[in-house]
Enzyme design. Structure first.
Site, PDB file in Angstrom:
ATOM      1  N   ASP A  24       0.792  -1.254   0.000  1.00  0.00           N
ATOM      2  CA  ASP A  24       0.000   0.000   0.000  1.00  0.00           C
ATOM      3  C   ASP A  24       0.818   1.295   0.000  1.00  0.00           C
ATOM      4  OD1 ASP A  24      -1.898  -1.949   0.276  1.00  0.00           O
ATOM      5  OD2 ASP A  24      -2.692  -1.268   2.192  1.00  0.00           O
ATOM      6  N   LYS A 129      -6.650  -4.968  -2.988  1.00  0.00           N
ATOM      7  CA  LYS A 129      -7.273  -5.628  -1.830  1.00  0.00           C
ATOM      8  C   LYS A 129      -8.307  -4.701  -1.201  1.00  0.00           C
ATOM      9  CE  LYS A 129      -3.447  -4.356   1.307  1.00  0.00           C
ATOM     10  NZ  LYS A 129      -4.143  -3.560   2.291  1.00  0.00           N
ATOM     11  N   CYS A 162      -1.951  -2.317   7.872  1.00  0.00           N
ATOM     12  CA  CYS A 162      -1.919  -3.282   6.772  1.00  0.00           C
ATOM     13  C   CYS A 162      -0.683  -4.170   6.780  1.00  0.00           C
ATOM     14  CB  CYS A 162      -2.087  -2.559   5.444  1.00  0.00           C
ATOM     15  SG  CYS A 162      -3.767  -1.914   5.282  1.00  0.00           S
TER      16      CYS A 162
HETATM   17  C1  C5J Z   1      -3.041   0.699   5.547  1.00  0.00           C
HETATM   18  C2  C5J Z   1      -4.729   1.965   6.683  1.00  0.00           C
HETATM   19  N1  C5J Z   1      -2.579   0.471   4.333  1.00  0.00           N
HETATM   20  N2  C5J Z   1      -3.888   2.427   7.601  1.00  0.00           N
HETATM   21  N3  C5J Z   1      -4.301   1.201   5.659  1.00  0.00           N
HETATM   22  O1  C5J Z   1      -2.356   0.510   6.543  1.00  0.00           O
HETATM   23  O2  C5J Z   1      -5.914   2.259   6.751  1.00  0.00           O
END
Ligand code: C5J
Length: 221
Positions: A24, A129, A162
């Site tokens: 991400d 995802k 994540c």
């Molecule tokens: C991730 C989030 N990628 N913090 N998402 O950690 O909402």
């Protein structure tokens, strides 16, 4: 076989069965105006991970390893976005609302893209995802299995959300995860620190933690 200097102990890795998993590293989390900032976070705190991620990515590509990128986000019709997730945060800045980088956390919008520094190359799988974990409702596990992968070098944001969720999912599926500490970041520095501690505690209950330099040395060696 190269060894990665890691905690709680060094780990031998066969690069042919090791993948780099970058979680991400999207504009929505890292740049102003995206999902991270709409939730009230200081997104500048995530920038520190970009340089180490890029160096690790270059090393993995140089070693011919499988590189997998993930993106958190939802379909434009939001049919895959649970109500309980969408309802959080200020109504004008929730998932699907318009923002300076397009609709927040929606696939196809500018904010959903991976940052330019870490752009995937053709042939590198990108996993879209809907949840925090990269195994939930995706074909990641099938891809790893088909490539004979048993070890993951994990980078990305955020450490305690994540990255941690994905590492726990991977650990339960039998993968050895090495989280690269300086390639991860959080809006909460103490959550970053404790997120890493949780992984390596108790003899490495969820995996190993290393610095990018150690992984790069193993990939080069
Ligand atoms: C991730 C989030 N990628 N913090 N998402 O950690 O909402």
């Amino acid at each position: 076989m190269p060894t990665i200097e890691a905690e709680p102990q060094p780990l031998d890795v066969d690069l042919a069965s090791t993948a780099l998993l970058i979680i991400d590293m999207q504009r929505d989390f890292i740049e102003p105006g995206g999902f991270g900032e709409t939730l009230g976070n200081d997104v500048s705190l995530l920038k520190a991970a970009i340089g180490p991620c890029k160096a690790t990515l270059d090393a993995a590509r140089g070693a011919g390893m499988l590189v997998v990128h993930t993106r958190e986000g939802h379909r434009p019709d939001m049919a895959d976005a649970p109500k309980a997730k969408v309802e959080r945060g200020e109504p004008s800045a929730r998932i699907g609302a318009p923002g300076p980088m397009g609709r927040i956390l929606i696939r196809g919008e500018a904010g959903h893209d991976i940052i330019a520094e870490l752009s995937p190359l053709a042939g590198e799988p990108v996993i879209d995802k809907p949840g925090k974990g990269a195994f939930y409702q995706t074909d990641l596990e099938l891809m790893l299995k088909n490539r004979g992968i048993d070890t993951l070098l994990v980078c990305g944001v955020t450490t305690e959300v994540c990255v941690n969720t994905t590492v726990r999912e991977a650990n339960d599926r039998g993968y050895r995860c090495v989280v690269l500490a300086d390639c991860c970041a959080s809006y909460f520095p103490d959550f970053h620190e404790y997120g890493l501690k949780m992984i390596k505690a108790q003899g490495g209950i969820f995996g190993w933690v290393a610095q990018s330099d150690a992984a790069i040395a193993a990939m080069a060696g």
